[in-house]
Design a protein around this motif. Structure first.
Motif, PDB file in Angstrom:
ATOM      1  N   VAL A   1      -0.418  13.485   2.758  1.00 38.14           N
ATOM      2  CA  VAL A   1      -0.996  13.560   4.099  1.00 38.14           C
ATOM      3  C   VAL A   1      -1.409  12.148   4.498  1.00 38.14           C
ATOM      4  N   ALA A   2      -0.893  11.674   5.619  1.00 38.05           N
ATOM      5  CA  ALA A   2      -1.155  10.288   6.013  1.00 38.05           C
ATOM      6  C   ALA A   2      -1.197  10.149   7.525  1.00 38.05           C
ATOM      7  N   GLY A   3      -2.043   9.255   7.992  1.00 36.75           N
ATOM      8  CA  GLY A   3      -2.057   8.924   9.402  1.00 36.75           C
ATOM      9  C   GLY A   3      -0.843   8.091   9.750  1.00 36.75           C
ATOM     10  N   ALA A   4      -0.360   8.247  10.973  1.00 39.84           N
ATOM     11  CA  ALA A   4       0.789   7.466  11.443  1.00 39.84           C
ATOM     12  C   ALA A   4       0.281   6.298  12.274  1.00 39.84           C
ATOM     13  N   TYR A   5       0.601   5.103  11.843  1.00 39.14           N
ATOM     14  CA  TYR A   5       0.152   3.897  12.517  1.00 39.14           C
ATOM     15  C   TYR A   5       1.338   3.229  13.199  1.00 39.14           C
ATOM     16  N   ALA A   6       1.105   2.723  14.391  1.00 42.05           N
ATOM     17  CA  ALA A   6       2.183   2.018  15.083  1.00 42.05           C
ATOM     18  C   ALA A   6       1.568   1.126  16.147  1.00 42.05           C
ATOM     19  N   HIS A   7       2.315   0.122  16.536  1.00 46.65           N
ATOM     20  CA  HIS A   7       1.945  -0.682  17.685  1.00 46.65           C
ATOM     21  C   HIS A   7       3.139  -0.752  18.620  1.00 46.65           C
ATOM     22  N   SER A   8       2.855  -0.957  19.871  1.00 51.17           N
ATOM     23  CA  SER A   8       3.910  -0.916  20.868  1.00 51.17           C
ATOM     24  C   SER A   8       4.433  -2.312  21.190  1.00 51.17           C
ATOM     25  N   ARG A   9       5.742  -2.385  21.334  1.00 52.86           N
ATOM     26  CA  ARG A   9       6.381  -3.543  21.922  1.00 52.86           C
ATOM     27  C   ARG A   9       7.085  -3.042  23.175  1.00 52.86           C
ATOM     28  N   ILE A  10       7.626  -3.925  23.953  1.00 48.62           N
ATOM     29  CA  ILE A  10       8.261  -3.511  25.198  1.00 48.62           C
ATOM     30  C   ILE A  10       9.361  -2.499  24.908  1.00 48.62           C
TER      31      ILE A  10
ATOM     32  N   THR B   1       0.829  -1.204   0.000  1.00 55.65           N
ATOM     33  CA  THR B   1       0.000   0.000   0.000  1.00 55.65           C
ATOM     34  C   THR B   1       0.862   1.252   0.000  1.00 55.65           C
ATOM     35  N   GLY B   2       1.923   1.239   0.798  1.00 52.95           N
ATOM     36  CA  GLY B   2       2.807   2.402   0.849  1.00 52.95           C
ATOM     37  C   GLY B   2       3.441   2.697  -0.491  1.00 52.95           C
ATOM     38  N   THR B   3       3.896   1.674  -1.181  1.00 53.00           N
ATOM     39  CA  THR B   3       4.496   1.853  -2.506  1.00 53.00           C
ATOM     40  C   THR B   3       3.464   2.358  -3.504  1.00 53.00           C
ATOM     41  N   THR B   4       2.241   1.850  -3.412  1.00 52.09           N
ATOM     42  CA  THR B   4       1.169   2.314  -4.297  1.00 52.09           C
ATOM     43  C   THR B   4       0.890   3.796  -4.085  1.00 52.09           C
ATOM     44  N   LEU B   5       0.887   4.238  -2.838  1.00 51.96           N
ATOM     45  CA  LEU B   5       0.648   5.652  -2.537  1.00 51.96           C
ATOM     46  C   LEU B   5       1.764   6.530  -3.095  1.00 51.96           C
TER      47      LEU B   5
ATOM     48  N   GLU C   1       9.542   0.068  23.051  1.00 49.68           N
ATOM     49  CA  GLU C   1       9.736   0.661  21.734  1.00 49.68           C
ATOM     50  C   GLU C   1       8.418   0.735  20.987  1.00 49.68           C
ATOM     51  N   ARG C   2       8.389   1.599  19.983  1.00 49.88           N
ATOM     52  CA  ARG C   2       7.229   1.714  19.108  1.00 49.88           C
ATOM     53  C   ARG C   2       7.622   1.223  17.724  1.00 49.88           C
ATOM     54  N   VAL C   3       6.781   0.418  17.146  1.00 48.67           N
ATOM     55  CA  VAL C   3       7.079  -0.151  15.840  1.00 48.67           C
ATOM     56  C   VAL C   3       6.053   0.364  14.841  1.00 48.67           C
ATOM     57  N   LEU C   4       6.520   1.047  13.824  1.00 49.46           N
ATOM     58  CA  LEU C   4       5.603   1.606  12.835  1.00 49.46           C
ATOM     59  C   LEU C   4       4.897   0.518  12.048  1.00 49.46           C
ATOM     60  N   GLY C   5       3.657   0.817  11.626  1.00 49.68           N
ATOM     61  CA  GLY C   5       2.966  -0.076  10.719  1.00 49.68           C
ATOM     62  C   GLY C   5       3.621  -0.035   9.347  1.00 49.68           C
ATOM     63  N   GLY C   6       3.275  -0.998   8.510  1.00 46.66           N
ATOM     64  CA  GLY C   6       3.938  -1.143   7.218  1.00 46.66           C
ATOM     65  C   GLY C   6       3.827   0.065   6.309  1.00 46.66           C
ATOM     66  N   VAL C   7       2.629   0.660   6.206  1.00 49.60           N
ATOM     67  CA  VAL C   7       2.430   1.808   5.321  1.00 49.60           C
ATOM     68  C   VAL C   7       3.232   3.007   5.815  1.00 49.60           C
ATOM     69  N   SER C   8       3.127   3.300   7.112  1.00 54.97           N
ATOM     70  CA  SER C   8       3.860   4.438   7.677  1.00 54.97           C
ATOM     71  C   SER C   8       5.364   4.250   7.508  1.00 54.97           C
ATOM     72  N   ARG C   9       5.830   3.042   7.728  1.00 58.85           N
ATOM     73  CA  ARG C   9       7.265   2.771   7.599  1.00 58.85           C
ATOM     74  C   ARG C   9       7.734   2.979   6.170  1.00 58.85           C
TER      75      ARG C   9
END
Length: 270
Positions: free
Chosen positions: A237-246, A220-224, A248-256
């Protein structure tokens, strides 16, 4: 909403001037107060700064260049060089600004902040939108044509709302939906894009919308990014997606993908 206070991250990198130039341009557009936040790489000496004097001398040079650029541009500027110069300190300062101007991490420049998650930390914790400037290339058409990455999520809605001052001034705005292959989900995505365009219209923004089908082997990121190139977009303009690990924060695939492979500035918001 309007941007009345901007904050630009400054360091000793080669791209500092590009970030400052874009920040001054934004300050002029919105008659905004500009804060220069000087947070250089934590290492005392790097190959890029060898022969450039002591950390104190580099700070003085950076401050003089910032104040001089502000004076030449006729802008209200404020210099800050807090200690300690870490992400937590940057977040506290960022929360008192309406919009941040940051730089894409460049692992090839030893003078940049060594932590590659500096931008991620600010976007995810400061509760402020950030324009991330690529580490290469000029941007003469910044924000004239804007592409909104839309999936109907909270993050996408937050980013579009935070970008309204820029969207109102743009020559063209396009809402891009990378639709899933499922017919049901695709129809829902189309409806959400129409609703988003109607919402923007109520805010004085005339936006078209376009659907890109998820291509085989193409993220999706490459398509954008490809769509932004086709439209000659000067801002994504894009939302920033991430999930947390112990710890640290890990970005979602599109945001990364957007942060790592951007070719134009990206406004990200969480």
């Amino acid at each position: 909403m309007c941007y009345k206070t901007l904050l630009v991250h400054l360091d000793d990198s080669a791209r500092r001037e590009a970030r400052l130039a874009l920040a001054l341009d934004l300050a002029e557009r919105f008659d905004a107060h500009l804060i220069g936040l000087y947070l250089p790489a934590p290492r005392s000496r790097t190959p890029a700064t060898e022969g450039a004097g002591t950390p104190e001398q580099r700070l003085e040079l950076a401050q003089a260049a910032f104040l001089d650029a502000g004076a030449r541009g006729g802008r209200r500027v404020e210099w800050r060089a807090p200690q300690p110069g870490d992400s937590a300190t940057a977040t506290l300062h960022a929360r008192h600004a309406d919009l941040l101007v940051l730089g894409q991490h460049d692992s090839g420049d030893p003078a940049v902040e060594t932590a590659s998650d500096f931008v991620t930390d600010l976007v995810m914790t400061a509760a402020r939108p950030a324009i991330v400037v690529p580490h290469s290339g000029p941007f003469p058409d910044f924000a004239q044509n804007i592409l909104i990455a839309w999936d109907g999520s909270r993050e996408a809605a937050r980013a579009a709302s935070d970008a309204l001052p820029l969207l109102r001034r743009a020559n063209s705005v396009s809402i891009e939906v990378v639709a899933p292959r499922s017919n049901t989900k695709r129809a829902r995505a189309e409806e959400e894009a129409v609703d988003a365009a109607a919402w923007l219209d109520l805010h004085g923004v005339s936006a078209s919308f376009h659907e890109s089908a998820g291509a085989e082997g193409m993220t999706t990121g490459t398509t954008l990014l490809s769509r932004a190139s086709d439209l000659h977009a000067g801002l994504i303009v894009a939302g920033a997606y991430a999930h947390s690990r112990i710890h640290e924060r890990v970005l979602g695939g599109v945001s990364r993908t957007l942060l790592e492979a951007m070719t134009v500035p990206v406004l990200m918001s969480h």
